[in-house]
Design a protein around this motif. Structure first.
Motif, mmCIF file in Angstrom:
data_model
loop_
_atom_site.group_PDB
_atom_site.id
_atom_site.type_symbol
_atom_site.label_atom_id
_atom_site.label_comp_id
_atom_site.label_asym_id
_atom_site.label_seq_id
_atom_site.Cartn_x
_atom_site.Cartn_y
_atom_site.Cartn_z
ATOM 1 N N GLU A 85 34.752 43.975 40.921
ATOM 2 C CA GLU A 85 33.995 44.239 42.144
ATOM 3 C C GLU A 85 34.792 45.121 43.094
ATOM 4 O O GLU A 85 34.263 46.079 43.663
ATOM 5 N N GLU A 86 36.084 44.830 43.247
ATOM 6 C CA GLU A 86 36.943 45.656 44.097
ATOM 7 C C GLU A 86 37.057 47.065 43.525
ATOM 8 O O GLU A 86 37.050 48.055 44.276
ATOM 9 N N PHE A 87 37.137 47.173 42.214
ATOM 10 C CA PHE A 87 37.215 48.454 41.510
ATOM 11 C C PHE A 87 35.997 49.322 41.862
ATOM 12 O O PHE A 87 36.123 50.507 42.174
ATOM 13 N N PHE A 88 34.809 48.725 41.828
ATOM 14 C CA PHE A 88 33.577 49.452 42.132
ATOM 15 C C PHE A 88 33.518 49.860 43.606
ATOM 16 O O PHE A 88 33.078 50.958 43.933
ATOM 17 N N TYR A 89 33.955 48.982 44.487
ATOM 18 C CA TYR A 89 33.893 49.297 45.915
ATOM 19 C C TYR A 89 34.865 50.403 46.291
ATOM 20 O O TYR A 89 34.579 51.219 47.177
#
Length: 240
Positions: free
Chosen positions: A40-44
């Motif tokens: 999720e952090e990767f996508f954000y």
């Protein structure tokens, strides 16, 4: 309609098309190995979060890196799931090889990235308050589709259409295929705006397609006559 193959011939190996599919595949496999929280952090961080760029003070407050515009490129290599990844890569394989054939490898890569960049900008402009990350190669591939429409207007596309439990296989004209796709994007965008539901960057897809239509001619290889002199850019016109 799901495209299966097209009738346009190619003369050269699609090195960049294959390379893009390979790079996207490696990154997608890396995503699968990430824990849910890190993914999720990767996508954000690497996807396009419109509010991050529309409201920089808010973005700085929540911890986004200031002055980082790489997501307009990196979002093109991320995918949210198997269907998203396979659908994009299959479409790129069907239409990308022919467009690369007419542009050459380096020109095609630059054209692909530019289409994805402009698709991301259109998504930002059309959804400035969205706090959801937009990821995927769809905008860049839409640019390839826009170029294909004008470069191969007389080609045909063999498609699969799942009609309830009866699978249908048939050929459609290029204009019919892309016209149907274009109308679906408009309908999806209008319905999404009306319901205020996110999930698909409909207007970004259209932005990428428009970028392909507008800019493809600037990336074409010049045609050479028998003596080797450059004479014109190879552009097939749509029948009027």
């Amino acid at each position: 309609m799901i495209p299966l193959e097209d009738t346009a011939p190619r003369r050269n190996r699609p090195l960049i098309t294959v390379g893009l599919i390979f790079v996207n595949g490696m990154i997608f496999l890396y995503e699968l190995l990430l824990p849910r929280s890190l993914k999720e952090e990767f996508f954000y961080l690497l996807g396009i979060v419109p509010a991050r760029f529309a409201y920089p003070e808010w973005a700085a407050w929540v911890g986004f890196p200031v002055g980082d515009y790489w997501p307009f490129i990196t979002h093109q290599f991320l995918h949210s799931g198997w269907i998203h990844f396979l659908g994009n890569m299959w479409t790129l394989w069907i239409f990308g090889d022919n467009v690369e054939d007419r542009m050459g490898s380096i020109r095609f890569l630059l054209f692909y990235l530019l289409s994805g960049l402009l698709a991301g900008i259109v998504h930002l402009v059309s959804n400035p308050a969205s706090g959801l990350p937009a990821v995927g190669a769809s905008g860049a591939i839409a640019g390839v589709m826009g170029a294909y429409l004008f470069l191969f207007p007389n080609a045909r596309v063999r498609v699969f259409f799942p009609l309830f439990l009866l699978p249908l296989f048939f050929e459609v004209h290029t204009v019919t295929f892309f016209g149907t796709w274009f109308l679906m994007q408009i309908l999806g965008g209008v319905l999404a705006d009306a319901s205020q539901a996110g999930g698909v960057a409909w207007w970004g897809h259209l932005g990428g397609f428009a970028a392909g239509v507008l800019f493809y001619r600037f990336f074409l290889k010049p045609i050479q006559d028998e003596g080797g002199s450059r004479i014109k850019f190879g552009i097939e016109r749509l029948p009027l």
